[in-house]
Write a protein that holds these residues in place. Structure first.
Motif, PDB file in Angstrom:
ATOM      1  N   GLU A 160      -8.906   0.113   0.866  1.00 57.35           N
ATOM      2  CA  GLU A 160      -9.390   1.328   0.342  1.00 57.35           C
ATOM      3  C   GLU A 160      -8.320   2.227  -0.025  1.00 57.35           C
ATOM      4  OE1 GLU A 160     -12.354   4.666   2.493  1.00 57.35           O
ATOM      5  OE2 GLU A 160     -10.710   3.836   3.487  1.00 57.35           O
ATOM      6  N   THR A 161      -6.982   1.975   0.359  1.00 56.56           N
ATOM      7  CA  THR A 161      -6.039   2.454  -0.279  1.00 56.56           C
ATOM      8  C   THR A 161      -5.537   2.076  -1.686  1.00 56.56           C
ATOM      9  OG1 THR A 161      -4.403   1.022   0.740  1.00 56.56           O
ATOM     10  CG2 THR A 161      -4.775   2.804   1.814  1.00 56.56           C
ATOM     11  N   GLN A 162      -5.975   0.737  -1.944  1.00 58.82           N
ATOM     12  CA  GLN A 162      -5.965   0.108  -3.288  1.00 58.82           C
ATOM     13  C   GLN A 162      -6.744   1.033  -4.113  1.00 58.82           C
ATOM     14  OE1 GLN A 162      -5.942  -4.207  -2.164  1.00 58.82           O
ATOM     15  NE2 GLN A 162      -4.702  -4.473  -3.721  1.00 58.82           N
ATOM     16  N   LYS A 163      -7.836   1.250  -3.726  1.00 63.01           N
ATOM     17  CA  LYS A 163      -8.887   1.867  -4.386  1.00 63.01           C
ATOM     18  C   LYS A 163      -8.679   3.309  -4.980  1.00 63.01           C
ATOM     19  CE  LYS A 163     -13.605   3.594  -4.169  1.00 63.01           C
ATOM     20  NZ  LYS A 163     -15.097   3.618  -3.343  1.00 63.01           N
ATOM     21  N   THR A 164      -7.969   3.970  -3.996  1.00 67.51           N
ATOM     22  CA  THR A 164      -7.376   5.367  -4.100  1.00 67.51           C
ATOM     23  C   THR A 164      -6.314   5.402  -5.140  1.00 67.51           C
ATOM     24  OG1 THR A 164      -7.934   5.931  -1.903  1.00 67.51           O
ATOM     25  CG2 THR A 164      -6.458   7.518  -3.117  1.00 67.51           C
ATOM     26  N   ASP A 165      -5.310   4.344  -4.955  1.00 69.61           N
ATOM     27  CA  ASP A 165      -4.293   4.370  -6.028  1.00 69.61           C
ATOM     28  C   ASP A 165      -4.585   3.946  -7.274  1.00 69.61           C
ATOM     29  OD1 ASP A 165      -1.488   4.240  -6.456  1.00 69.61           O
ATOM     30  OD2 ASP A 165      -1.634   2.063  -6.787  1.00 69.61           O
ATOM     31  N   LEU A 166      -5.730   3.038  -7.588  1.00 65.48           N
ATOM     32  CA  LEU A 166      -6.386   2.775  -8.831  1.00 65.48           C
ATOM     33  C   LEU A 166      -7.034   4.112  -9.442  1.00 65.48           C
ATOM     34  CD1 LEU A 166      -7.695  -0.689  -8.209  1.00 65.48           C
ATOM     35  CD2 LEU A 166      -6.007  -0.335  -9.884  1.00 65.48           C
ATOM     36  N   LYS A 167      -7.748   4.854  -8.848  1.00 73.57           N
ATOM     37  CA  LYS A 167      -8.274   5.916  -9.264  1.00 73.57           C
ATOM     38  C   LYS A 167      -7.121   7.005  -9.840  1.00 73.57           C
ATOM     39  CE  LYS A 167     -12.686   6.189  -6.443  1.00 73.57           C
ATOM     40  NZ  LYS A 167     -13.490   6.874  -5.596  1.00 73.57           N
ATOM     41  N   ARG A 168      -6.106   7.018  -9.139  1.00 72.77           N
ATOM     42  CA  ARG A 168      -5.015   7.945  -9.528  1.00 72.77           C
ATOM     43  C   ARG A 168      -4.263   7.375 -10.842  1.00 72.77           C
ATOM     44  NH1 ARG A 168       0.214   7.005  -9.563  1.00 72.77           N
ATOM     45  NH2 ARG A 168      -0.203   4.894  -8.012  1.00 72.77           N
ATOM     46  N   GLN A 169      -3.909   6.009 -10.723  1.00 66.35           N
ATOM     47  CA  GLN A 169      -3.643   5.397 -12.284  1.00 66.35           C
ATOM     48  C   GLN A 169      -4.567   5.730 -13.416  1.00 66.35           C
ATOM     49  OE1 GLN A 169      -2.016   1.546 -11.704  1.00 66.35           O
ATOM     50  NE2 GLN A 169      -2.193   1.767  -9.656  1.00 66.35           N
ATOM     51  N   ILE A 170      -5.747   5.468 -13.154  1.00 63.12           N
ATOM     52  CA  ILE A 170      -6.751   5.922 -14.192  1.00 63.12           C
ATOM     53  C   ILE A 170      -6.667   7.411 -14.618  1.00 63.12           C
ATOM     54  CG2 ILE A 170      -9.219   6.303 -14.691  1.00 63.12           C
ATOM     55  CD1 ILE A 170      -9.782   3.542 -12.711  1.00 63.12           C
ATOM     56  N   ARG A 171      -6.865   8.362 -13.778  1.00 65.48           N
ATOM     57  CA  ARG A 171      -6.393   9.646 -14.074  1.00 65.48           C
ATOM     58  C   ARG A 171      -5.144   9.902 -14.816  1.00 65.48           C
ATOM     59  NH1 ARG A 171      -8.652  14.356 -12.396  1.00 65.48           N
ATOM     60  NH2 ARG A 171     -10.688  12.927 -12.081  1.00 65.48           N
TER      61      ARG A 171
END
Length: 458
Positions: free
Chosen positions: A227-238
């Motif tokens: 779940e933390t990897q998912k959150t980190d990827l969303k941040r990188q996309i933004r």
């Protein structure tokens, strides 16, 4: 006739001294400029008829959404707009250098009224038009003009460099978004898988005697890690969307895009050989134009040892301080020659400095060629290595997917521990994300090669 012969002979002799000679490309070392990523002999053998470096960006980057972003960037990017303005400024400077061959005209009317001891006033007036022409017998103005022409070419090269960097930057960020989108999709799928494992372990803990709570805790921790990897990827996309928006000259916002699976990039990366490979490389050409500019600066410095000849003509309607009434037309012409004799060593020092600057420009040009060759080599080896890794990881993913299924089945029949299941899932996720990253590296290598070869035919 004798005077004409003397002048022509003088010009001929001076041209032999180098004052009028044009720049010619000096020898430069291009041997082994690019390494072959596969050959152990480092010899790059390619078909120069199919040169990737000659492909325009629309043929390299075929995604319609990416093309729309590139077109917007080329229209609105501030750096590119300023580069175009720099070209206009140097064009104006070149106009001034060309106009130096034309006589300069001035109009300076004068009038005075004078009286002695309160006597009758005397009125004097003059309406002169003067023309001054510098005779460029020794190439001073000519070499200054040629130097400015080289500066204009270098400035235009800089404009091309900026354009190439913008196209490459937009493509890189776009492909980064596609990579992150795919990685996010993989992580979301894995999140469902590890959640299912966690739920099954909770059931097994409640229904199976001796099943420890640590198994459930490990499964829960694994779920949170995903779940933390998912959150980190969303941040990188933004963040990448924000960077891409800035590059194309718009406020930060969501970027419309395709998928990484839809991309089709050239695979024939033949690059040409030697200096011909870098014909489109604007920064290399700019470095050579700087060398040519220094060549003409040397000629200009040499011309300062010779006389400066100026012809001045004046025509005026004047009453000659009141002596002639009404006024009449007065014509005069003056020729002057200024021959430097002692200038505190400034002329000699100027020539020495110009020669040193030429040597520096030559070294910079040679270095720019080596740097360009290195960048091409790096792009080729990145593409080759990423392609090999991606092929291997595809096989590895097939094995790990089967491993996850088998370990879960064994766990259900008490033939495997929970640690094996969690390890199998983690390994699968790691390789899946790594393969997407390597697929992106292949795309990035194409972008890097496009940039290293100078942006194609634009």
């Amino acid at each position: 006739m004798k005077k004409v012969i003397i002048v022509l002979s003088t010009v001929f002799l001076l041209s032999g001294c180098g004052l009028y000679t044009k720049y010619e490309r000096p020898d430069v070392n291009t041997e082994g400029l690019v390494r072959d990523p596969l050959s152990v002999t480092d010899t790059l053998k390619v078909n120069t008829d199919e040169n990737f470096g000659n492909m325009p960006w629309r043929s390299v980057f075929t995604d319609p959404k990416l093309q729309a972003l590139i077109e917007q960037g080329l229209e609105k990017n501030a750096d590119l707009l300023n580069a175009a303005l720099n070209v206009k400024m140097v064009e104006e400077q070149l106009k001034v250098a060309k106009l130096a061959f034309v006589p300069g005209f001035t109009f300076s009317p004068q009038g005075t009224i004078s009286s002695w001891d309160g006597g009758k006033a005397t009125k004097a007036y003059s309406l002169p038009v003067s023309a001054s022409w510098s005779v460029d017998l020794f190439g001073n103005l000519l070499n200054q003009k040629r130097s400015t022409q080289m500066a204009l070419l270098a400035t235009k090269d800089y404009q091309v460099v900026v354009k190439t960097n913008i196209v490459s930057g937009i493509a890189n960020l776009y492909y980064t978004l596609l990579m992150l989108d795919r990685q996010l999709s993989i992580v979301e799928d894995m999140q469902l898988l590890v959640k299912d494992t966690w739920d099954k372990m909770k059931v097994m803990k409640d229904t199976r005697v001796g099943y420890r709570s640590t198994a459930v805790q490990s499964a829960e921790s694994n779920y949170y890690s995903v779940e933390t990897q998912k959150t980190d990827l969303k941040r990188q996309i933004r963040e990448v969307e924000n960077s891409l928006s800035l590059l194309i000259g718009q406020p930060a916002q969501t970027i419309a895009r395709g998928t990484i699976e839809e991309q089709s990039l050239p695979t024939n990366l033949a690059t040409g050989v030697g200096i011909q490979m870098l014909n489109n490389r604007a920064d290399v050409h700019a470095a050579e134009m700087k060398l040519a500019q220094c060549f003409y600066d040397i000629n200009t410095a040499r011309s300062r040892f010779y006389p400066n000849i100026t012809i001045t003509g004046t025509g005026a309607y004047t009453n000659n301080n009141g002596a002639v009434n009404p006024g009449k037309i007065l014509l005069s012409a003056v020729g002057s020659l200024v021959q430097p004799i002692f200038q505190h060593g400034q002329i000699v020092a100027g020539l020495k400095v110009a020669k040193i600057q030429y040597e520096q420009a030559y070294n910079s040009w040679q270095q720019s060629l080596l740097a360009a060759g290195s960048e091409v080599s790096n792009a080729l080896v990145l593409y080759q290595a990423s392609a090999e890794k991606s092929a291997i990881e595809s096989k590895q993913i097939e094995v790990l997917q089967k491993n996850v299924v088998d370990t879960k089945a064994l766990m259900a029949s008490s033939g495997s521990t929970y640690l094996e299941v969690i390890q199998a899932q983690s390994s699968l996720l790691s390789v899946q994300l790594s393969k997407v990253a390597d697929d992106f590296s292949k795309m990035q290598a194409v972008v890097n090669l496009y940039q290293a070869l100078g942006g194609g035919s634009q």
